[in-house]
Design a protein around this motif. Structure first.
Motif, PDB file in Angstrom:
ATOM      1  N   TRP A 132      54.269  47.408  36.533  1.00  0.00           N
ATOM      2  CA  TRP A 132      53.126  47.281  35.630  1.00  0.00           C
ATOM      3  C   TRP A 132      52.434  45.967  35.971  1.00  0.00           C
ATOM      4  O   TRP A 132      53.045  44.916  35.954  1.00  0.00           O
ATOM      5  N   CYS A 133      51.154  46.026  36.285  1.00  0.00           N
ATOM      6  CA  CYS A 133      50.462  44.838  36.763  1.00  0.00           C
ATOM      7  C   CYS A 133      49.029  44.807  36.256  1.00  0.00           C
ATOM      8  O   CYS A 133      48.246  45.721  36.549  1.00  0.00           O
ATOM      9  N   ASP A 189      52.541  38.351  35.060  1.00  0.00           N
ATOM     10  CA  ASP A 189      51.909  38.137  33.756  1.00  0.00           C
ATOM     11  C   ASP A 189      50.394  38.002  33.904  1.00  0.00           C
ATOM     12  O   ASP A 189      49.628  38.514  33.103  1.00  0.00           O
ATOM     13  N   ASP A 190      49.967  37.251  34.908  1.00  0.00           N
ATOM     14  CA  ASP A 190      48.549  37.001  35.169  1.00  0.00           C
ATOM     15  C   ASP A 190      48.412  36.590  36.632  1.00  0.00           C
ATOM     16  O   ASP A 190      49.400  36.554  37.377  1.00  0.00           O
ATOM     17  N   SER A 196      51.823  31.848  41.925  1.00  0.00           N
ATOM     18  CA  SER A 196      52.968  30.931  41.928  1.00  0.00           C
ATOM     19  C   SER A 196      54.242  31.625  42.388  1.00  0.00           C
ATOM     20  O   SER A 196      55.043  31.055  43.135  1.00  0.00           O
ATOM     21  N   LYS A 197      54.428  32.876  41.971  1.00  0.00           N
ATOM     22  CA  LYS A 197      55.614  33.622  42.388  1.00  0.00           C
ATOM     23  C   LYS A 197      55.569  33.912  43.886  1.00  0.00           C
ATOM     24  O   LYS A 197      56.581  33.785  44.591  1.00  0.00           O
ATOM     25  N   VAL A 247      43.192  42.934  44.058  1.00  0.00           N
ATOM     26  CA  VAL A 247      43.728  41.596  43.784  1.00  0.00           C
ATOM     27  C   VAL A 247      45.106  41.425  44.408  1.00  0.00           C
ATOM     28  O   VAL A 247      45.396  40.411  45.055  1.00  0.00           O
ATOM     29  N   ILE A 248      45.965  42.415  44.225  1.00  0.00           N
ATOM     30  CA  ILE A 248      47.313  42.339  44.786  1.00  0.00           C
ATOM     31  C   ILE A 248      47.252  42.229  46.305  1.00  0.00           C
ATOM     32  O   ILE A 248      47.941  41.410  46.922  1.00  0.00           O
ATOM     33  N   ALA A 249      46.429  43.047  46.947  1.00  0.00           N
ATOM     34  CA  ALA A 249      46.343  43.036  48.410  1.00  0.00           C
ATOM     35  C   ALA A 249      45.845  41.689  48.926  1.00  0.00           C
ATOM     36  O   ALA A 249      46.364  41.166  49.921  1.00  0.00           O
ATOM     37  N   VAL A 250      44.849  41.112  48.255  1.00  0.00           N
ATOM     38  CA  VAL A 250      44.311  39.819  48.685  1.00  0.00           C
ATOM     39  C   VAL A 250      45.348  38.719  48.536  1.00  0.00           C
ATOM     40  O   VAL A 250      45.585  37.926  49.466  1.00  0.00           O
TER      41      VAL A 250
END
Length: 274
Positions: A132-133, A189-190, A196-197, A247-250
């Motif tokens: 979940w993102c 979370d954001d 950071s992760k 966003v995830i891919a970038v």
């Protein structure tokens, strides 16, 4: 006929008794997970024991773990994810280990299949994570399906000591199977948490590679970063996950570039001492 039925009932009773004696240990490594830990532990109450190895939390993580009946040990001597998982497993006493993270939740369907699996003989079981993102479940972008080995006999398998992206070793060549039912993963979370992760994993990866004597070039860092974006957004159809997929891919392609660039920096010649 009556004797036959009696024998069958006795056999079923023995099987039920044997199943009841199989013990499951849910094992977690955590740090500063007070915001997510309670829901995870609530989904693990079917386990015979819950073992939590904390690496030095500054929030209420330890207190929450104890409130849910977990056996908690604190060890802040961080040597990487692999070593920490080994330490956590060494604290378990069950026949089986379910290795799980604080941002994951066991669904009712998965729980039922876990309970069946641990009574079916030794094997390595892979579980499919559904992440979940940013307000949606990610079903593409190289995030799903996401089969990971998490359920295994405690004395017959375990994680290696890799600093990051640790792997489950199967020295006895146990059969490997897949369990039905998703493991929900509240992954980020954001955007700040995502960045950071990703940076933490990139740093740990670079440290491990540098310690192993590996090197790379800046050109390699650039090519790996670009190929990561192409793979996640186009080949793995991340565009079907909407803005979240982009966003995830970038960010992940940036993280891929950063980990190789970090390795490049760490392996540069050092100046001679004056």
């Amino acid at each position: 006929m009556a004797v036959h039925r009696r024998s069958r009932v006795n056999a079923l009773s023995e099987a039920a008794k044997a199943a009841a004696e199989v013990r499951l240990s849910a094992v977690l490594i955590v740090k500063d997970e007070a915001n997510k830990l309670a829901e995870c532990l609530a989904s693990l109450q079917f386990a015979h024991e819950i073992v939590v190895l904390d690496s030095g939390s500054g929030d209420r993580t330890v207190e929450i773990a104890r409130e849910y009946g977990a056996r908690v040990v604190v060890n802040s001597d961080w040597q990487g994810f692999g070593v920490q998982r080994q330490r956590a497993q060494a604290l378990a006493t069950g026949d089986w280990v379910l290795m799980i993270d604080a941002d994951e939740r066991v669904t009712p369907e998965l729980r039922s299949n876990i309970e069946t699996a641990i009574c079916s003989g030794p094997a390595i079981y892979y579980i499919n994570r559904l992440s979940w993102c940013f307000g949606r479940f990610m079903r593409h972008t190289a995030m799903y399906p996401d089969w990971i080995p998490r359920l295994y006999p405690r004395t017959q398998a375990g994680f290696d000591d890799t600093r990051v992206h640790e792997r489950l070793s199967n020295p006895q060549n146990l059969p490997e199977r897949r369990l039905e039912g998703d493991l929900l993963h509240l992954v980020y979370d954001d955007v700040r948490h995502l960045v950071s992760k990703s940076a933490l994993y990139a740093e740990q990866w670079a440290i491990a590679r540098a310690e192993a004597g590996r090197t790379c070039s800046l050109l390699s860092a650039i090519s790996h970063g670009l190929s990561c974006f192409v793979r996640m957004y186009f080949l793995r159809r991340g565009f079907l996950d909407g803005g979240q997929g982009f966003v995830i891919a970038v960010v992940m392609s940036h993280s891929t570039f950063v980990k190789y660039a970090d390795l490049w920096v760490r392996t540069r010649p050092k100046p001679n001492s004056p």
